[in-house]
Design a protein around this motif. Structure first.
Motif, PDB file in Angstrom:
ATOM      1  N   HIS A  17     -49.569 -21.276 -42.774  1.00 18.07           N
ATOM      2  CA  HIS A  17     -47.906 -21.243 -43.001  1.00 18.07           C
ATOM      3  C   HIS A  17     -47.860 -20.306 -44.404  1.00 18.07           C
ATOM      4  O   HIS A  17     -46.605 -20.097 -44.335  1.00 18.07           O
ATOM      5  N   LYS A  18     -48.802 -20.143 -44.823  1.00 20.79           N
ATOM      6  CA  LYS A  18     -48.615 -19.513 -46.245  1.00 20.79           C
ATOM      7  C   LYS A  18     -47.993 -17.914 -46.111  1.00 20.79           C
ATOM      8  O   LYS A  18     -48.496 -17.336 -45.188  1.00 20.79           O
ATOM      9  N   GLY A  19     -46.819 -17.777 -46.838  1.00 26.76           N
ATOM     10  CA  GLY A  19     -46.198 -16.409 -46.710  1.00 26.76           C
ATOM     11  C   GLY A  19     -45.251 -16.560 -45.578  1.00 26.76           C
ATOM     12  O   GLY A  19     -44.493 -15.778 -45.433  1.00 26.76           O
ATOM     13  N   GLN A  20     -45.154 -17.680 -44.838  1.00 30.19           N
ATOM     14  CA  GLN A  20     -44.100 -17.521 -43.731  1.00 30.19           C
ATOM     15  C   GLN A  20     -42.984 -18.564 -43.798  1.00 30.19           C
ATOM     16  O   GLN A  20     -42.294 -18.456 -43.051  1.00 30.19           O
ATOM     17  N   VAL A  21     -43.185 -19.513 -44.980  1.00 29.92           N
ATOM     18  CA  VAL A  21     -42.084 -20.130 -45.057  1.00 29.92           C
ATOM     19  C   VAL A  21     -41.500 -20.089 -46.530  1.00 29.92           C
ATOM     20  O   VAL A  21     -42.324 -20.062 -47.539  1.00 29.92           O
ATOM     21  N   SER A  22     -40.396 -20.352 -46.627  1.00 31.74           N
ATOM     22  CA  SER A  22     -39.694 -20.393 -47.983  1.00 31.74           C
ATOM     23  C   SER A  22     -39.490 -21.756 -48.385  1.00 31.74           C
ATOM     24  O   SER A  22     -39.241 -22.567 -47.635  1.00 31.74           O
ATOM     25  N   ALA A  23     -39.230 -22.020 -49.853  1.00 29.45           N
ATOM     26  CA  ALA A  23     -38.655 -23.194 -50.314  1.00 29.45           C
ATOM     27  C   ALA A  23     -37.352 -23.612 -49.634  1.00 29.45           C
ATOM     28  O   ALA A  23     -37.003 -24.567 -49.457  1.00 29.45           O
ATOM     29  N   GLN A  24     -36.520 -22.542 -49.605  1.00 32.50           N
ATOM     30  CA  GLN A  24     -35.297 -22.888 -48.930  1.00 32.50           C
ATOM     31  C   GLN A  24     -35.558 -23.279 -47.533  1.00 32.50           C
ATOM     32  O   GLN A  24     -34.765 -24.130 -47.158  1.00 32.50           O
ATOM     33  N   ASP A  25     -36.293 -22.697 -46.631  1.00 33.98           N
ATOM     34  CA  ASP A  25     -36.568 -23.170 -45.304  1.00 33.98           C
ATOM     35  C   ASP A  25     -36.782 -24.663 -45.347  1.00 33.98           C
ATOM     36  O   ASP A  25     -36.391 -25.303 -44.413  1.00 33.98           O
TER      37      ASP A  25
ATOM     38  N   PHE B   1     -43.610 -24.394 -54.975  1.00 31.32           N
ATOM     39  CA  PHE B   1     -44.760 -24.689 -54.306  1.00 31.32           C
ATOM     40  C   PHE B   1     -45.962 -24.537 -55.383  1.00 31.32           C
ATOM     41  O   PHE B   1     -45.765 -23.974 -56.455  1.00 31.32           O
TER      42      PHE B   1
END
Length: 563
Positions: free
Chosen positions: A511-519, A539
């Motif tokens: 999931h690296k690069g596909q999910v943000s902290a806000q998500d 992260f």
């Protein structure tokens, strides 16, 4: 003699004889004494003690008709409301046990409060019923709820109310909407009005001081929340002692805004007031302008709160228009009261802010400041009938005055043990001089006058605006997110909440690069109670670990504190 006895309030005994009756009996007595006196006020609608007691009898009969028997555990999932007070007393009147549940919990969290106490019946409000039904419906056959009683907020007040009693505009949808009743896969849903129309005779009241009364849940350093077994005796002690400590009487008017699903609001506020025959002015949640108007209009004399509420009210642009001169007692706990605010209360209103200390395991206060001689940012002195000490957590010997150690508590308010958890119960108690002391897990010291001060925590816990957040519980929920490989929860400083929840997260390679902290923060808010959900998230590539592979959370906590 302990040094704090020199500062004991002159008018009070050091210990009290706990009534041998059940907590429900307090309502029966107050209703006989003051049948026409206002017990509850909710957005301008008043309910007398006579009316409340009659409704409790009808609701108890209805619960008995649904199969509720002595010792059965019944869930109450509600915000502050007249219905919450009615639900608690009706369950006790029916000889059953109240399981108070935080209404901020989401379906995944709620399942545990159904299965662990083996609850088959729940009382809730329309805005929460769907979430509770969702939790029950996801459980295996035979383990879900069989009956759910649902009330709407507008059952208890007139929605067209105007003036100082009117709810804030932003609450109107929440309070005035009449929600459709959800489907309960393993049982039936009942409307509140149906229960209150019951004409059956309630069962004989058979429970006494040694029977189980309430089963509030507390989290801890490991595993799922545990039920704290409180008999009528432990709750009764602190209800009576709290009433006496605050100089309470039947003319008292209390602003009920701290949550009554929580032990402090339940025991020191609701049960103490009913014991006195006093009046409760109920707020379903905090709003500073409504609080200011209600204190002024009803000439509130007693206000138990968390310090952030006082700070917020004093920050209102309308503060000078509110009349707080009726207040005689103001105090609370959960977080320290800033010295400057306490000083302003004293100078402007002659009010000394009375801080106290207690845990779910001690039915609210185990310590309280003497109202006429409180110390600031202090837990106070051991409460009525209570022996408290500071011991070395390793040797279990009492430490000299002024030295840091673990606070331990012995008294009639201490719980009987953890529900279905004999090992945890055994670990929570030690014997000193033939007496059973509860280990609080909080580190503190005692000054030369016998006042207790908290210095640190033995247990890993975050205190956000008085709500206790247990990192292990939040981490367990976060692991359900598909992108989270590892998570460590620590506390971060917050100017308003005191502490807030911060997540340090390792993302799965997939999931690296596909999910943000806000998500992830948004997901947390959707899947857990809002006070538990992390407000900050960073992260990292890896979490620091010990030789045995345990996450070194303290290292992360220390670097956060240094930053």
């Amino acid at each position: 003699m302990r040094p704090h006895h020199a500062f004991w309030p002159n008018r009070l005994p050091h210990s009290i004889t706990v009534p041998a009756t059940s907590v429900w009996d307090n309502l029966a007595v107050s209703a006989r004494r003051y049948p026409d006196k206002t017990a509850l006020v909710f957005f301008g609608r008043r309910q007398s003690y006579g009316e409340l007691a009659a409704a409790v009898e009808r609701m108890a009969a209805y619960l008995h008709g649904l199969g509720v028997r002595a010792g059965d555990r019944v869930i109450v999932l509600m915000q502050n409301s007249p219905q919450l007070a009615l639900a608690h007393y009706a369950i006790m009147r029916a000889n059953a046990v109240v399981v108070p549940v935080n209404p901020m919990n989401r379906a995944e969290e709620l399942q545990h409060y159904i299965t662990d106490p083996d609850a088959k019946v729940a009382l809730t409000t329309g805005d929460l019923a769907a979430e509770l039904a969702k939790a029950s419906n996801a459980l295996p056959p035979g383990s879900g709820l069989q009956h759910m009683l649902v009330t709407q907020f507008s059952d208890a007040f007139d929605t067209d109310v105007q003036g100082p009693d009117a709810p804030p505009e932003q609450w109107r949808d929440w309070l005035c909407t009449r929600h459709p009743l959800p489907e309960l896969a393993q049982g039936q849903v009942h409307a509140w009005g149906e229960a209150l129309a019951c004409t059956d005779t309630p069962p004989a009241h058979t429970v006494g001081s040694n029977d189980l009364c309430v089963l509030p849940y507390t989290s801890g350093t490991t595993g799922l929340p545990k039920g704290c077994m409180h008999n009528h005796r432990s709750v009764m002690h602190n209800a009576v002692a709290s009433a006496m400590w605050s100089n309470g009487n039947c003319e008292q008017v209390t602003l009920a805004v701290v949550p009554m699903f929580h032990i402090t609001g339940l025991v020191s506020m609701l049960h103490a007031c009913v014991y006195l025959g006093a009046t409760l002015v109920i707020m379903p949640r905090w709003d500073r302008e409504l609080a200011g108007r209600l204190i002024s209009r009803y000439q509130v004399t007693t206000w138990t709160n968390i310090p952030t509420m006082v700070i917020d009210l004093m920050g209102s642009p309308n503060f000078d228009s509110y009349d707080l001169t009726s207040l005689r007692y103001i105090g609370g706990g959960g977080a320290a009261m800033p010295q400057a605010v306490a000083q302003r209360l004293l100078e402007q209103f002659g009010l000394r802010y009375v801080e106290g200390y207690g845990l779910t395991e001690t039915a609210a206060p185990s310590h309280n400041n003497p109202p006429d001689r409180p110390k600031q940012q202090c837990l106070g002195i051991p409460f009525m009938s209570t022996d408290a000490r500071v011991i070395d957590p390793e040797t279990l010997l009492e430490v000299p005055q002024g030295e840091q150690g673990e606070i331990v508590i012995h008294g009639p308010e201490v719980f009987a043990g953890y529900w279905k958890c004999p090992e945890a119960t055994a670990a929570a108690f030690i014997e000193i001089e033939g007496k059973r002391f509860f280990r609080s897990g909080d580190l503190g010291r005692v000054d030369e006058e016998g006042y207790f001060f908290i210095t640190d925590r033995l247990k890993r816990m975050i205190n956000a605006s008085g709500f206790k957040v247990w990192p292990a519980e939040v981490e367990a929920l976060m692991f359900k997110h598909p992108a989270v490989q590892e998570a460590c929860i620590i506390s971060a400083r917050d100017s308003y909440r005191g502490e807030t929840v911060k997540a340090v997260v390792v993302v799965r390679a997939s999931h690296k690069g596909q999910v943000s902290a806000q998500d992830i923060l948004d997901w947390c808010r959707e899947h857990m109670a809002s006070y538990k959900a992390p407000r900050q998230l960073v992260f990292v590539d890896a979490l620091p670990k010990s030789g045995s592979g345990k996450v070194m959370w303290r290292l992360l906590q220390e670097s956060e504190a240094a930053a």
